[in-house]
Design a protein around this motif. Sequence first.
Motif, PDB file in Angstrom:
ATOM      1  N   GLY A   4       0.816  -1.211   0.000  1.00  0.00           N
ATOM      2  CA  GLY A   4       0.000   0.000   0.000  1.00  0.00           C
ATOM      3  C   GLY A   4       0.844   1.253   0.000  1.00  0.00           C
ATOM      4  N   ALA A   5       1.969   1.224   0.726  1.00  0.00           N
ATOM      5  CA  ALA A   5       2.863   2.375   0.745  1.00  0.00           C
ATOM      6  C   ALA A   5       3.472   2.611  -0.627  1.00  0.00           C
ATOM      7  N   ALA A   6       3.875   1.551  -1.293  1.00  0.00           N
ATOM      8  CA  ALA A   6       4.467   1.691  -2.631  1.00  0.00           C
ATOM      9  C   ALA A   6       3.450   2.222  -3.639  1.00  0.00           C
ATOM     10  N   ILE A   7       2.251   1.696  -3.589  1.00  0.00           N
ATOM     11  CA  ILE A   7       1.207   2.157  -4.515  1.00  0.00           C
ATOM     12  C   ILE A   7       0.845   3.613  -4.222  1.00  0.00           C
ATOM     13  N   GLY A   8       0.687   3.955  -2.955  1.00  0.00           N
ATOM     14  CA  GLY A   8       0.334   5.319  -2.583  1.00  0.00           C
ATOM     15  C   GLY A   8       1.399   6.321  -2.982  1.00  0.00           C
ATOM     16  N   TYR A   9       2.662   5.977  -2.760  1.00  0.00           N
ATOM     17  CA  TYR A   9       3.753   6.872  -3.152  1.00  0.00           C
ATOM     18  C   TYR A   9       3.772   7.059  -4.668  1.00  0.00           C
ATOM     19  N   ALA A  10       3.606   5.965  -5.405  1.00  0.00           N
ATOM     20  CA  ALA A  10       3.599   6.053  -6.871  1.00  0.00           C
ATOM     21  C   ALA A  10       2.415   6.885  -7.368  1.00  0.00           C
ATOM     22  N   MET A  11       1.258   6.718  -6.753  1.00  0.00           N
ATOM     23  CA  MET A  11       0.092   7.500  -7.157  1.00  0.00           C
ATOM     24  C   MET A  11       0.274   8.977  -6.838  1.00  0.00           C
ATOM     25  N   GLY A  12       0.943   9.287  -5.755  1.00  0.00           N
ATOM     26  CA  GLY A  12       1.180  10.676  -5.385  1.00  0.00           C
ATOM     27  C   GLY A  12       2.189  11.363  -6.274  1.00  0.00           C
ATOM     28  N   ARG A  13       3.126  10.606  -6.824  1.00  0.00           N
ATOM     29  CA  ARG A  13       4.179  11.187  -7.648  1.00  0.00           C
ATOM     30  C   ARG A  13       3.827  11.246  -9.130  1.00  0.00           C
ATOM     31  N   ASN A  18      -2.182   7.901 -10.938  1.00  0.00           N
ATOM     32  CA  ASN A  18      -3.269   8.290 -10.044  1.00  0.00           C
ATOM     33  C   ASN A  18      -4.609   8.231 -10.767  1.00  0.00           C
ATOM     34  N   ARG A  19      -4.647   8.738 -12.000  1.00  0.00           N
ATOM     35  CA  ARG A  19      -5.905   8.701 -12.753  1.00  0.00           C
ATOM     36  C   ARG A  19      -6.339   7.275 -13.067  1.00  0.00           C
ATOM     37  N   LEU A  20      -5.380   6.383 -13.300  1.00  0.00           N
ATOM     38  CA  LEU A  20      -5.721   4.997 -13.616  1.00  0.00           C
ATOM     39  C   LEU A  20      -6.206   4.212 -12.397  1.00  0.00           C
ATOM     40  N   LEU A  21      -5.580   4.430 -11.254  1.00  0.00           N
ATOM     41  CA  LEU A  21      -5.885   3.623 -10.068  1.00  0.00           C
ATOM     42  C   LEU A  21      -6.917   4.234  -9.127  1.00  0.00           C
ATOM     43  N   ASP A  22      -7.240   5.515  -9.311  1.00  0.00           N
ATOM     44  CA  ASP A  22      -8.177   6.172  -8.403  1.00  0.00           C
ATOM     45  C   ASP A  22      -9.567   5.523  -8.377  1.00  0.00           C
ATOM     46  N   PRO A  23     -10.149   5.122  -9.519  1.00  0.00           N
ATOM     47  CA  PRO A  23     -11.461   4.453  -9.426  1.00  0.00           C
ATOM     48  C   PRO A  23     -11.415   3.155  -8.621  1.00  0.00           C
ATOM     49  N   TRP A  24     -10.333   2.397  -8.748  1.00  0.00           N
ATOM     50  CA  TRP A  24     -10.209   1.154  -7.981  1.00  0.00           C
ATOM     51  C   TRP A  24     -10.039   1.457  -6.496  1.00  0.00           C
ATOM     52  N   LEU A  25      -9.349   2.527  -6.203  1.00  0.00           N
ATOM     53  CA  LEU A  25      -9.166   2.933  -4.813  1.00  0.00           C
ATOM     54  C   LEU A  25     -10.501   3.320  -4.183  1.00  0.00           C
ATOM     55  N   ARG A  72       1.713  13.868  -2.491  1.00  0.00           N
ATOM     56  CA  ARG A  72       1.205  15.066  -3.180  1.00  0.00           C
ATOM     57  C   ARG A  72       1.593  16.338  -2.437  1.00  0.00           C
ATOM     58  N   ALA A  73       1.455  16.325  -1.131  1.00  0.00           N
ATOM     59  CA  ALA A  73       1.801  17.501  -0.334  1.00  0.00           C
ATOM     60  C   ALA A  73       3.294  17.785  -0.405  1.00  0.00           C
ATOM     61  N   PHE A  74       4.091  16.736  -0.397  1.00  0.00           N
ATOM     62  CA  PHE A  74       5.534  16.920  -0.498  1.00  0.00           C
ATOM     63  C   PHE A  74       5.918  17.470  -1.859  1.00  0.00           C
ATOM     64  N   ARG A  75       5.275  16.953  -2.909  1.00  0.00           N
ATOM     65  CA  ARG A  75       5.564  17.422  -4.263  1.00  0.00           C
ATOM     66  C   ARG A  75       5.149  18.887  -4.412  1.00  0.00           C
TER      67      ARG A  75
END
Length: 80
Positions: A4-13, A18-25, A72-75
């Motif tokens: 989950g941490a790896a997926i979340g970090y990748a989605m944030g960066r 993020n657009r691809l995985l957000d509906p599944w999330l 996202r906040a860090f970016r």
Amino acid sequence: MSFGAAIGYAMGRHRTLNRLLDPWLVVLLNLPALVVIVLAYIWAGLTEVAAIGAVALNKLPNAVVTLREGARAFRASAVP
């Protein structure tokens, strides 16, 4: 948790990911824990693997959202 941490970090960066995985999330966030438990028992039988998998699948979206928003906040703060 690390998945989950790896997926979340990748989605944030990466906005595309993020657009691809957000509906599944959103689907996983709205899936009740009882449904996840029943499905895990159907898929894996009445075993400890099913119970551990159900808990992991139930907590995965929470970890993803937390890490995604943090990335996202860090970016946003790192880019002038």
